[in-house]
Scaffold this motif. Sequence first.
Motif, PDB file in Angstrom:
ATOM      1  N   ASP A   1       0.737  -1.244  -0.057  1.00 15.01           N
ATOM      2  CA  ASP A   1       0.021   0.047  -0.045  1.00 15.01           C
ATOM      3  C   ASP A   1       0.883   1.165  -0.226  1.00 15.01           C
ATOM      4  O   ASP A   1       0.486   2.506  -0.759  1.00 15.01           O
ATOM      5  CB  ASP A   1      -0.892   0.032   1.018  1.00 15.01           C
ATOM      6  CG  ASP A   1      -2.079  -0.932   0.883  1.00 15.01           C
ATOM      7  OD1 ASP A   1      -2.315  -1.595  -0.233  1.00 15.01           O
ATOM      8  OD2 ASP A   1      -2.663  -1.428   2.176  1.00 15.01           O
TER       9      ASP A   1
ATOM     10  N   LEU B   1       4.020   1.355  -1.083  1.00 15.41           N
ATOM     11  CA  LEU B   1       4.713   1.533  -2.219  1.00 15.41           C
ATOM     12  C   LEU B   1       3.657   2.079  -3.552  1.00 15.41           C
ATOM     13  O   LEU B   1       4.055   2.988  -4.412  1.00 15.41           O
ATOM     14  CB  LEU B   1       5.276   0.199  -2.822  1.00 15.41           C
ATOM     15  CG  LEU B   1       6.613  -0.279  -2.053  1.00 15.41           C
ATOM     16  CD1 LEU B   1       6.843  -1.922  -2.574  1.00 15.41           C
ATOM     17  CD2 LEU B   1       7.736   0.435  -2.519  1.00 15.41           C
ATOM     18  N   ASP B   2       2.496   1.790  -3.445  1.00 22.29           N
ATOM     19  CA  ASP B   2       1.501   1.907  -4.573  1.00 22.29           C
ATOM     20  C   ASP B   2       1.467   3.728  -4.350  1.00 22.29           C
ATOM     21  O   ASP B   2       1.312   4.305  -5.371  1.00 22.29           O
ATOM     22  CB  ASP B   2       0.210   1.295  -4.224  1.00 22.29           C
ATOM     23  CG  ASP B   2       0.493  -0.226  -4.775  1.00 22.29           C
ATOM     24  OD1 ASP B   2       1.360  -0.557  -5.339  1.00 22.29           O
ATOM     25  OD2 ASP B   2      -0.598  -0.811  -4.421  1.00 22.29           O
ATOM     26  N   LEU B   3       1.231   4.179  -3.337  1.00 20.40           N
ATOM     27  CA  LEU B   3       1.036   5.499  -3.015  1.00 20.40           C
ATOM     28  C   LEU B   3       2.370   6.357  -3.709  1.00 20.40           C
ATOM     29  O   LEU B   3       1.951   7.348  -4.252  1.00 20.40           O
ATOM     30  CB  LEU B   3       0.809   5.987  -1.480  1.00 20.40           C
ATOM     31  CG  LEU B   3      -0.580   5.310  -0.986  1.00 20.40           C
ATOM     32  CD1 LEU B   3      -0.956   6.211   0.313  1.00 20.40           C
ATOM     33  CD2 LEU B   3      -1.614   5.641  -2.168  1.00 20.40           C
ATOM     34  N   ARG B   4       3.588   5.572  -3.517  1.00 24.31           N
ATOM     35  CA  ARG B   4       4.651   6.426  -4.201  1.00 24.31           C
ATOM     36  C   ARG B   4       4.711   6.487  -5.573  1.00 24.31           C
ATOM     37  O   ARG B   4       5.084   7.215  -6.293  1.00 24.31           O
ATOM     38  CB  ARG B   4       6.035   5.775  -3.561  1.00 24.31           C
ATOM     39  CG  ARG B   4       6.294   6.151  -2.352  1.00 24.31           C
ATOM     40  CD  ARG B   4       7.122   5.496  -1.332  1.00 24.31           C
ATOM     41  NE  ARG B   4       8.540   5.634  -2.082  1.00 24.31           N
ATOM     42  CZ  ARG B   4       9.658   4.838  -1.814  1.00 24.31           C
ATOM     43  NH1 ARG B   4       9.554   3.893  -1.056  1.00 24.31           N
ATOM     44  NH2 ARG B   4      10.744   5.120  -2.291  1.00 24.31           N
ATOM     45  N   ILE B   5       4.160   4.958  -6.038  1.00 24.57           N
ATOM     46  CA  ILE B   5       4.177   5.026  -7.736  1.00 24.57           C
ATOM     47  C   ILE B   5       2.960   5.831  -8.040  1.00 24.57           C
ATOM     48  O   ILE B   5       3.390   6.690  -9.077  1.00 24.57           O
ATOM     49  CB  ILE B   5       3.514   3.520  -7.940  1.00 24.57           C
ATOM     50  CG1 ILE B   5       4.864   2.573  -7.647  1.00 24.57           C
ATOM     51  CG2 ILE B   5       3.455   3.405  -9.282  1.00 24.57           C
ATOM     52  CD1 ILE B   5       4.474   1.071  -7.518  1.00 24.57           C
ATOM     53  N   LEU B   6       1.960   6.140  -7.537  1.00 19.59           N
ATOM     54  CA  LEU B   6       1.000   6.814  -7.950  1.00 19.59           C
ATOM     55  C   LEU B   6       1.522   8.451  -7.857  1.00 19.59           C
ATOM     56  O   LEU B   6       1.074   9.161  -8.621  1.00 19.59           O
ATOM     57  CB  LEU B   6      -0.272   7.037  -6.690  1.00 19.59           C
ATOM     58  CG  LEU B   6      -1.513   7.627  -7.009  1.00 19.59           C
ATOM     59  CD1 LEU B   6      -2.269   7.569  -8.362  1.00 19.59           C
ATOM     60  CD2 LEU B   6      -2.398   7.787  -5.862  1.00 19.59           C
TER      61      LEU B   6
END
Lengths: 109, 109
Positions: free
Chosen positions: A18, A20-25
């Motif tokens: 979760d 990592l996904d916000l950093r990717i976003l």
Amino acid sequence: MNKDDAWQILEACRRRIDELDLRILELLNERTRVVEEIGRAKRVLDLPIYEPRREDEVYANVTSHNGGPLPADAVKRVFERIIDEMRTVQKLRMQEPLKESKGQGGVER
Amino acid sequence: MNKDDAWQILEACRRRIDELDLRILELLNERTRVVEEIGRAKRVLDLPIYEPRREDEVYANVTSHNGGPLPADAVKRVFERIIDEMRTVQKLRMQEPLKESKGQGGVER
């Protein structure tokens, strides 16, 4: 790894996903802002949105720097999706009436 | 924006895209390592790879935190591609013979 360990690992990994996904976003949105700026520059220069040679450069950049474990063909497919979505954003940007850009991502956000 | 400015902006934006892509690539590979660890934990727990409720949580996490300019539906499609590619990696991981994990991403990389 016993079952208790496995549950703990699973939970910790999901929290990590979760984050990592916000950093990717965040990076995807930053990339989109740069693509919008490219759209404005291309309009001034009367260049097409789709430039296959530039897209090949983008794929070459990521696949040549890929250390894995995500395989190169998977990396390429993820970036194909990213490029495709951002091309749509760029098209919308180029249809808007020309106005003065304040640079650095523009005034419209 | 005159044409000279536009060329300079275009070049600067492309360099910026290349940098951003390498950061996205790094995060994708980090995410893949976590997914591999999840695969190992799920094998111990005898859980299926595909868990639709967890995938819905992943989409909800990114779409609820999305400030744009990338639209929510585009964000969802990019993450669908990411999840799909990583599910393939997880499947391969789960087919491998069980061995002791050293944790934190494992010994196989």
